[in-house]
Design a protein around this motif. Structure first.
Motif, PDB file in Angstrom:
ATOM      1  N   THR A 212       0.828  -1.202   0.000  1.00  0.00           N
ATOM      2  CA  THR A 212       0.000   0.000   0.000  1.00  0.00           C
ATOM      3  C   THR A 212       0.866   1.258   0.000  1.00  0.00           C
ATOM      4  O   THR A 212       0.579   2.236  -0.702  1.00  0.00           O
ATOM      5  N   PHE A 213       1.919   1.229   0.757  1.00  0.00           N
ATOM      6  CA  PHE A 213       2.847   2.363   0.863  1.00  0.00           C
ATOM      7  C   PHE A 213       3.444   2.706  -0.500  1.00  0.00           C
ATOM      8  O   PHE A 213       3.455   3.870  -0.926  1.00  0.00           O
ATOM      9  N   PHE A 214       3.929   1.699  -1.218  1.00  0.00           N
ATOM     10  CA  PHE A 214       4.558   1.953  -2.514  1.00  0.00           C
ATOM     11  C   PHE A 214       3.531   2.329  -3.578  1.00  0.00           C
ATOM     12  O   PHE A 214       3.804   3.162  -4.450  1.00  0.00           O
ATOM     13  N   SER A 215       2.338   1.728  -3.520  1.00  0.00           N
ATOM     14  CA  SER A 215       1.317   2.069  -4.508  1.00  0.00           C
ATOM     15  C   SER A 215       0.855   3.508  -4.348  1.00  0.00           C
ATOM     16  O   SER A 215       0.463   4.163  -5.324  1.00  0.00           O
ATOM     17  N   ALA A 216       0.891   4.022  -3.126  1.00  0.00           N
ATOM     18  CA  ALA A 216       0.495   5.405  -2.872  1.00  0.00           C
ATOM     19  C   ALA A 216       1.617   6.394  -3.172  1.00  0.00           C
ATOM     20  O   ALA A 216       1.377   7.606  -3.235  1.00  0.00           O
ATOM     21  N   ASN A 217       2.830   5.883  -3.340  1.00  0.00           N
ATOM     22  CA  ASN A 217       3.984   6.733  -3.630  1.00  0.00           C
ATOM     23  C   ASN A 217       4.736   6.173  -4.833  1.00  0.00           C
ATOM     24  O   ASN A 217       5.836   5.618  -4.695  1.00  0.00           O
ATOM     25  N   PRO A 218       4.163   6.281  -6.040  1.00  0.00           N
ATOM     26  CA  PRO A 218       4.781   5.671  -7.223  1.00  0.00           C
ATOM     27  C   PRO A 218       6.173   6.203  -7.532  1.00  0.00           C
ATOM     28  O   PRO A 218       7.020   5.477  -8.049  1.00  0.00           O
ATOM     29  N   GLY A 219       6.423   7.475  -7.205  1.00  0.00           N
ATOM     30  CA  GLY A 219       7.756   8.020  -7.436  1.00  0.00           C
ATOM     31  C   GLY A 219       8.806   7.317  -6.601  1.00  0.00           C
ATOM     32  O   GLY A 219       9.925   7.075  -7.056  1.00  0.00           O
ATOM     33  N   LEU A 220       8.422   6.968  -5.400  1.00  0.00           N
ATOM     34  CA  LEU A 220       9.334   6.235  -4.522  1.00  0.00           C
ATOM     35  C   LEU A 220       9.503   4.804  -5.002  1.00  0.00           C
ATOM     36  O   LEU A 220      10.614   4.265  -5.054  1.00  0.00           O
ATOM     37  N   SER A 221       8.405   4.173  -5.380  1.00  0.00           N
ATOM     38  CA  SER A 221       8.445   2.787  -5.837  1.00  0.00           C
ATOM     39  C   SER A 221       9.362   2.621  -7.045  1.00  0.00           C
ATOM     40  O   SER A 221      10.096   1.633  -7.158  1.00  0.00           O
ATOM     41  N   SER A 222       9.361   3.611  -7.953  1.00  0.00           N
ATOM     42  CA  SER A 222      10.175   3.513  -9.171  1.00  0.00           C
ATOM     43  C   SER A 222      11.668   3.597  -8.885  1.00  0.00           C
ATOM     44  O   SER A 222      12.484   3.240  -9.725  1.00  0.00           O
TER      45      SER A 222
END
Length: 328
Positions: A212-222
């Motif tokens: 959930t954390f990464f899906s809400a912060n796509p810039g971070l996930s990338s």
């Protein structure tokens, strides 16, 4: 054909030079590129020995976790091959090694982070094998203007090494418009994007919440290419972990005690808040307390055998066997 050779790279410095120290060119000249027909022996590099020792230590310290260990070896191999390519004058972008460790408590995430730091340092990716562990409270301020200094202080402490953010999902609280966690994420994004930054950031936490954390912060996930999942240990692995922990402390289970401890684990795993290896360690510590109480109550001279043996009685004293609602 040129004779096979090792890497010949200087080892990375342990720390930054003193502020007043004169800035000079590198003392060790860069080796000239090898010829196209040369051969490079990966095992001849000093760092390869250190990496092999660290991987062996990881195998010895952590039971199971085969997928985790395999991924760690893959990352180590990637960096070794990149160093070999550099010796032949083959240029490529520096690999991004920010990571996400997902799994329950007590599954070895912090231990693997420390071993990963050792490997990255050995291969020259970071300047120090230091791991700076933080949580939300170490990064997020309580008022306007407080968060940035706290976050930058944590980044300064981790500089040249690894910043390990435990329970990273607590940085994101969309239900609170006045929460300052988003400011931390923005600062981290800038730091992780900096190509000249010698810092690896590892985000850690429970799988569902991290997703959930990464899906809400796509810039971070990338910016996090390596996602490593730590599965819960099964019963047999937990018994093996208990044997290792007891031996490390110069104790041993009596034959019956080991059977009772296995039964203890069966019951404890069915209860709430079970934390894998962490719960095993806590159970052993409580068994040692009951052993000490039992030995003092004997009121007789003690032999070495008495002092090193954990008996079934020491384990049966657990509230798990008494049917209590919680552990003491």
């Amino acid at each position: 054909m040129e004779k096979p050779t090792g890497f010949g790279f200087p080892r990375p410095p342990q720390a930054d030079p003193e502020p007043d120290a004169p800035i000079t060119e590198a003392a060790v000249p860069e080796p000239r590129p090898l010829g196209d027909d040369a051969e490079l022996d990966l095992s001849a590099d000093e760092s390869a020995t250190r990496v092999a020792e660290t991987l062996a230590s990881l195998d010895a310290e952590l039971v199971g976790l085969a997928p985790v260990k395999r991924r760690v070896r893959e990352i180590a191999s990637l960096l070794q091959v990149d160093r070999a390519r550099e010796r032949f004058g083959l240029t490529s972008s520096t690999p991004t090694l920010h990571m996400s460790f997902t799994g329950g408590p007590g599954t070895g995430k912090t231990t693997v982070a420390m071993r990963m730091a050792t490997i990255l340092h050995a291969l020259g990716y970071i300047r120090t094998p230091r791991v700076h562990v933080v949580t939300r409270d170490d990064l997020v301020g309580q008022f306007i203007g407080h968060t940035a200094p706290k976050t930058k202080e944590a980044l300064a402490r981790a500089a040249g090494g690894v910043l390990f953010i435990d329970e990273a999902y607590y940085l994101f609280r969309p239900d609170n418009e006045r929460d300052y966690g988003q400011e931390v994420i923005e600062i981290l994004l800038t730091e992780m994007e900096d190509e000249h930054s010698d810092l690896v950031v590892i985000f850690a936490g429970y799988p569902e919440r991290m997703a959930t954390f990464f899906s809400a912060n796509p810039g971070l996930s990338s910016r996090v290419p390596h996602h490593i999942e730590f599965h819960d240990y099964d019963h047999a692995e937990l018994v093996q972990i208990a044997d290792l922990m007891v031996a490390e402390e110069n104790f041993r289970f009596s034959e019956h005690a080991r059977e009772v401890f296995a039964e203890y684990l069966t019951r404890r795993m069915e209860r709430p808040n079970f934390s894998n290896a962490r719960s095993v360690r806590n159970a052993i510590e409580r068994s040692r307390l009951r052993q000490a109480r039992r030995l003092v109550a004997l009121n007789r001279p003690l032999r070495k055998e008495d002092l090193v043996t954990i008996t079934a009685e020491d384990i049966y004293g657990s509230s798990v066997f008494a049917g209590a609602s919680s552990e003491h």
